[in-house]
Enzyme design. Sequence first.
Site, PDB file in Angstrom:
ATOM      1  N   THR A 103       0.811  -1.221   0.000  1.00  0.00           N
ATOM      2  CA  THR A 103       0.000   0.000   0.000  1.00  0.00           C
ATOM      3  C   THR A 103       0.843   1.270   0.000  1.00  0.00           C
ATOM      4  O   THR A 103       0.402   2.302  -0.508  1.00  0.00           O
ATOM      5  CB  THR A 103      -0.943   0.011   1.210  1.00  0.00           C
ATOM      6  OG1 THR A 103      -0.170  -0.137   2.424  1.00  0.00           O
ATOM      7  CG2 THR A 103      -1.943  -1.138   1.134  1.00  0.00           C
ATOM      8  N   CYS A 104       2.041   1.202   0.572  1.00  0.00           N
ATOM      9  CA  CYS A 104       2.887   2.404   0.616  1.00  0.00           C
ATOM     10  C   CYS A 104       3.288   2.851  -0.790  1.00  0.00           C
ATOM     11  O   CYS A 104       3.623   4.020  -1.004  1.00  0.00           O
ATOM     12  CB  CYS A 104       4.131   2.138   1.449  1.00  0.00           C
ATOM     13  SG  CYS A 104       3.794   1.833   3.200  1.00  0.00           S
TER      14      CYS A 104
END
Length: 232
Positions: free
Chosen positions: A199-200
């Site tokens: 997700t980063c």
Amino acid sequence: MDIPLMFYTASLAVGLQQLLDFEGDVKETFCRDFVAESDRYGRLVSVPLCPNGDNKAVTNSNRAEFVELYVKYLLDTSVLRQFEPFKRGFFTVCGANALSLFRPEEIELLVRGSEEPLDVATLRAVAIYDGWKKNTSAEDEEVVAWFWELFGEAAVKEQRALLSFITGSDRLPAMGATSLIIKITCLGDETQRFPMARTCFNMIGLYLYPSKEALQSKLWRAVVESEGFGLK
């Protein structure tokens, strides 16, 4: 009359709407005063909605005023003590003139998101790819095409769950879909493993599944059984 109370308690909102629409004698039929009932720690308490409200009957001529005061009490006055600390904290974070740029409905959209389908076509147009065959376009890979088909065919709730799986958020940036770059990477030939997300980096990794059905099964199971950085 539009009653925002519908979002608070549907049954009470329906009752108040019936009061507004009633064609007979409101005073004789409903036998109500300008009083609201409030549950305080399991005890029902009557609260006057205006000065001397417990002696002011609701009639055909003042029922609109009664409903307005009733709704204001439930959504505003009764929660004022709890709301004020939240308000102070909110404006500490979102102070200055930033909020003046938005209408109330736009702020609501930013907070709770939209119920409209995602603009998958735009997300696809700006996506980037890594690890796929160098002698062909990644978009020509069957797995990539199947992924975008599944994304576009999904219901709104599932679309947002998948977006959250990839990016950590179920809504698009304020600048729109063109500002969200999703990266799709190839993880290899292992077809028994599930897709992975980082997700980063707004990244999802896909294996070379043999069919759209196989991808569909693995993808949605990964989405459903994961939540944020941990499992449900």
